[in-house]
Design an enzyme around this catalytic site. Structure first.
Site, PDB file in Angstrom:
ATOM      1  N   HIS A 294      33.492  46.121  33.557  1.00 38.99           N
ATOM      2  CA  HIS A 294      33.273  46.165  35.000  1.00 38.99           C
ATOM      3  C   HIS A 294      34.594  46.301  35.748  1.00 38.99           C
ATOM      4  CE1 HIS A 294      31.267  43.985  38.690  1.00 38.99           C
ATOM      5  NE2 HIS A 294      31.141  45.302  38.757  1.00 38.99           N
TER       6      HIS A 294
ATOM      7  N   GLU B  32      36.599  38.055  41.536  1.00 40.68           N
ATOM      8  CA  GLU B  32      35.780  37.151  40.742  1.00 40.68           C
ATOM      9  C   GLU B  32      36.649  36.044  40.137  1.00 40.68           C
ATOM     10  OE1 GLU B  32      33.608  39.253  37.774  1.00 40.68           O
ATOM     11  OE2 GLU B  32      33.006  40.883  39.121  1.00 40.68           O
TER      12      GLU B  32
ATOM     13  N   HIS C 233      39.669  37.760  38.123  1.00 37.57           N
ATOM     14  CA  HIS C 233      39.701  39.218  38.020  1.00 37.57           C
ATOM     15  C   HIS C 233      39.644  39.746  39.445  1.00 37.57           C
ATOM     16  CE1 HIS C 233      37.741  38.282  33.935  1.00 37.57           C
ATOM     17  NE2 HIS C 233      39.043  38.440  33.770  1.00 37.57           N
TER      18      HIS C 233
ATOM     19  N   HIS D 286      37.627  44.270  33.595  1.00 35.30           N
ATOM     20  CA  HIS D 286      37.363  43.074  32.795  1.00 35.30           C
ATOM     21  C   HIS D 286      36.068  43.284  32.035  1.00 35.30           C
ATOM     22  CE1 HIS D 286      35.526  42.479  36.798  1.00 35.30           C
ATOM     23  NE2 HIS D 286      34.561  41.815  36.163  1.00 35.30           N
TER      24      HIS D 286
END
EC number: 1.13.11.5
Length: 437
Positions: A327, A333, A357, A363
């Site tokens: 992703h 995040e 992230h 990630h």
């Protein structure tokens, strides 16, 4: 229940709530009436937040505030240069009580954040590391709403509305301006999300319907409890104002509210009550399906912060790579782990640690997870039993503090290596991966 109109009296003083009005000339038991407003007076009824408190002395009864040392709390997002890398922290070390006593406020460490606290737009993520109770000390945060996620040790939280015992796998929300004190019973660690100026809400359910995710009935609100006592030297009231810490003295306990009513209260929620929605055919539903609370921005569908969990559940998706997909996200995040181990990274990501992230930072599962999940027999299976991971997700680009990058000494410098063993499986002469080249 979430957002309900509630009323509570300490049973030692029956009838302490005024009947038929909020602010009588003389309150029952000769109490003072005080309104706590969590929204502008003229907000629509659906978003108007306020409570009436009936107390022995009003909260204005204190000496002037004076600036105090902020410790590791900061809202300076320019302390260090930006770092776009994937970041992971080992479990944050809790100070030993035998070496130095540290309470909840003294043990707050700002890890990352963004935005401007003066204009009520932004957030901060903190780690709390403490080993002693807040003795005759209370705190309140003027511009923020905070969600506390204990990871190790119970929190006994005293508020003006009553007491809450919050244990790991539970969360609590203390809303803007509410005074609180926290007792701990051992070396204690957890995560704290501060959101500036925006209320947490339950996410809209859309086509899910009327039921699911975090059901309103499962949110718990404290019942009225008061103490009428003084202490030598007075109580210390710590005020977090415009990102700085101030302290004032007052003679009487701030927890002197005998009765209250309204819809602006602290609350807690047990994550085991989350009703999980998941794919039952193929592919993934996006992780937004696991949202417990959201703090919305002015842009529809975009949050200043979402609180998301990855709870125990069934995995049944057919012909599907079941761990989280690789992703890059327009959102930031931050992930933490309360207990167990996260399915996408069995090692390295540990309870009491975390990862960040940032916006558009790639990630996903580590190499070992990818290899195992790509070859696994896709039978129905339990996922994340004994585990609770969570995510603070934000539309803001989060800056990491000097403490987070350096002083904490918990940054995992080798995090990137979990993806280095990933290898190409490309078969240009065979579309079907099951066929040999």
């Amino acid at each position: 229940g979430f957002g309900n109109e509630c009323a509570s009296e300490d049973p030692r003083c029956p009838g302490s709530l005024p009947e038929g009005q909020n602010n009588p000339q003389v309150c029952p038991y000769n109490l003072y009436a005080e309104q706590l407003s969590g929204s502008a007076f003229t907000c629509p009824r659906s978003t108007n937040k306020r409570s009436w408190l009936y107390r022995i002395l009003p909260s204005v009864s204190h000496k002037p505030f004076e600036s105090i040392d902020e410790g590791h709390v900061t809202h300076n997002w320019d302390e260090v240069d930006p770092d776009p890398n994937q970041l992971r922290w080992k479990p944050f070390e809790i100070p030993k009580a035998s070496q130095k006593k540290v309470d909840f406020v003294s043990g707050l460490h700002t890890l990352c954040g963004a935005g401007d606290i003066k204009s009520n737009n932004g957030l901060a993520i903190h780690i709390f590391l403490c080993n002693t109770s807040m003795e005759n000390r209370i705190a309140h945060h003027c511009p923020v709403f905070f969600c506390s996620v204990p990871q190790k040790g119970n929190l006994l939280i005293y508020t003006e509305f009553g007491k809450m015992l919050v244990q790991p796998n539970e969360i609590c929300v203390i809303q803007r301006g509410m005074r609180f004190s926290i007792d701990v019973f051992e070396e204690t660690r957890g995560y704290l999300l501060e959101v500036y100026g925006v209320h947490f809400e339950l996410p809209d359910l859309g086509p899910i319907g009327a039921n699911g995710l975090a059901n309103p009935r499962d949110f718990l609100i404290p019942v009225a409890w008061y103490e009428d006592r003084q202490v030598p030297g007075g109580y210390t009231v710590i005020n977090k104002y415009q990102g700085k810490l101030f302290a004032a003295k007052q003679d009487v306990s701030p927890f002197n509210v005998v009765a209250w009513h309204g819809n602006y209260t602290p609350y807690k929620y047990n994550l085991k009550n989350f009703m999980v929605i998941n794919s039952v055919a193929f592919d993934h539903a996006d992780p937004s399906i696991f949202t417990v609370l959201t703090a919305k921005s002015v842009r529809p569908g975009v949050a200043i912060a979402d609180f998301v969990i990855f709870p125990p559940r069934w995995g049944v998706a057919d012909k599907t790579f079941r761990p989280p997909y690789y992703h890059r996200n327009c959102m930031s995040e931050f992930m933490g782990l309360i207990r167990g181990h996260y399915e996408a990274k069995q090692g390295g990501f540990l309870p009491g640690g975390g990862s960040l992230h940032s916006t558009m930072t790639p990630h996903g599962p580590d190499a070992d997870c990818f290899e195992k999940a790509s070859k696994a027999k896709l039978a129905p299976e339990r996922i994340a039993d004994g585990t609770m991971a969570f995510m603070f997700e934000s539309s803001l680009s989060l800056a990491v503090t000097k403490w987070g990058l350096k002083a904490s000494k918990c940054l995992d410098e080798n995090y990137y290596k979990c993806w280095e063993p990933l290898k190409s499986h490309f078969t240009p002469n065979s579309r079907n991966p099951a066929e040999p080249n």
